[in-house]
Write a protein that holds these residues in place. Structure first.
Motif, PDB file in Angstrom:
ATOM      1  N   LYS A 188       0.919  -1.647   0.019  1.00 45.08           N
ATOM      2  CA  LYS A 188       0.002   0.349   0.173  1.00 45.08           C
ATOM      3  C   LYS A 188       0.829   1.695  -0.235  1.00 45.08           C
ATOM      4  CE  LYS A 188      -3.798  -1.922   2.415  1.00 45.08           C
ATOM      5  NZ  LYS A 188      -4.607  -2.116   3.281  1.00 45.08           N
ATOM      6  N   GLY A 189       1.787   1.018   0.586  1.00 38.91           N
ATOM      7  CA  GLY A 189       2.605   2.544   0.230  1.00 38.91           C
ATOM      8  C   GLY A 189       3.805   2.478  -0.952  1.00 38.91           C
ATOM      9  N   SER A 190       4.729   2.952  -0.590  1.00 32.36           N
ATOM     10  CA  SER A 190       5.663   3.849  -2.017  1.00 32.36           C
ATOM     11  C   SER A 190       6.387   2.957  -2.280  1.00 32.36           C
ATOM     12  CB  SER A 190       5.730   5.394  -1.829  1.00 32.36           C
ATOM     13  OG  SER A 190       7.242   5.304  -2.642  1.00 32.36           O
ATOM     14  N   PRO A 191       6.041   2.367  -3.317  1.00 30.18           N
ATOM     15  CA  PRO A 191       7.300   0.736  -2.886  1.00 30.18           C
ATOM     16  C   PRO A 191       9.031   1.308  -3.056  1.00 30.18           C
ATOM     17  CG  PRO A 191       5.985   1.253  -5.736  1.00 30.18           C
ATOM     18  CD  PRO A 191       5.967   2.556  -4.558  1.00 30.18           C
ATOM     19  N   HIS A 192       8.616   3.123  -3.670  1.00 31.31           N
ATOM     20  CA  HIS A 192       9.810   3.601  -3.119  1.00 31.31           C
ATOM     21  C   HIS A 192      10.208   4.247  -1.781  1.00 31.31           C
ATOM     22  CE1 HIS A 192      10.257   3.619  -7.208  1.00 31.31           C
ATOM     23  NE2 HIS A 192       9.181   4.050  -7.642  1.00 31.31           N
ATOM     24  N   ALA A 193      10.104   3.897  -0.859  1.00 40.10           N
ATOM     25  CA  ALA A 193       9.919   4.036   0.704  1.00 40.10           C
ATOM     26  C   ALA A 193      10.640   3.306   1.319  1.00 40.10           C
ATOM     27  CB  ALA A 193       8.732   4.960   1.218  1.00 40.10           C
TER      28      ALA A 193
END
Length: 125
Positions: free
Chosen positions: A21-26
């Motif tokens: 759900k979160g950014s894949p880049h975080a």
């Protein structure tokens, strides 16, 4: 760049839908209820200064600076025992080259979900 024989955290695999759900880049770390790192995504490895093949000590607390350790341990204990849903820290973490670096961290309690993890998102400063 560690040459220690400590067990390494496995290379990140694709997670469940709730982890995506979160950014894949975080930069994200996934901890179990004891503070053991279960999973580290590639952006987190880069933010912490670890390469893909580098060994990462699995105990999250071993990466936290001593002056930040009490608060981090206290807050994570509250997440486990009192079902606190989230917390934030400004803390120093040891990087892959052994130096300390400041991060903003946001921890979210997902222990009641299928994978039963605490998600820690890092933002290097």
């Amino acid at each position: 760049m560690s040459t220690q024989s400590a067990p390494s955290v496995p290379r990140p695999e694709f997670g469940s839908a709730s982890e995506k759900k979160g950014s894949p880049h975080a930069p994200m770390l996934y901890l179990d209820r004891s503070g053991t790192i279960q999973r580290v995504n590639e952006p987190a490895r880069r933010a912490l200064g670890y390469g893909v093949e580098d060994t990462l000590e699995p105990c999250f607390f071993s990466h936290v600076h001593g002056r930040n350790l009490h608060r981090v341990m206290r807050d994570l204990a509250h997440m486990v025992s009192h079902r606190t849903q989230r917390t934030r820290w400004l803390l120093r973490l040891r990087t892959g080259n052994g130096r300390w670096r400041w991060y903003r961290a946001r921890a979210r309690n997902h222990l009641d979900c299928a994978n039963a993890r605490i998600h820690v998102q890092l933002r290097p400063l």
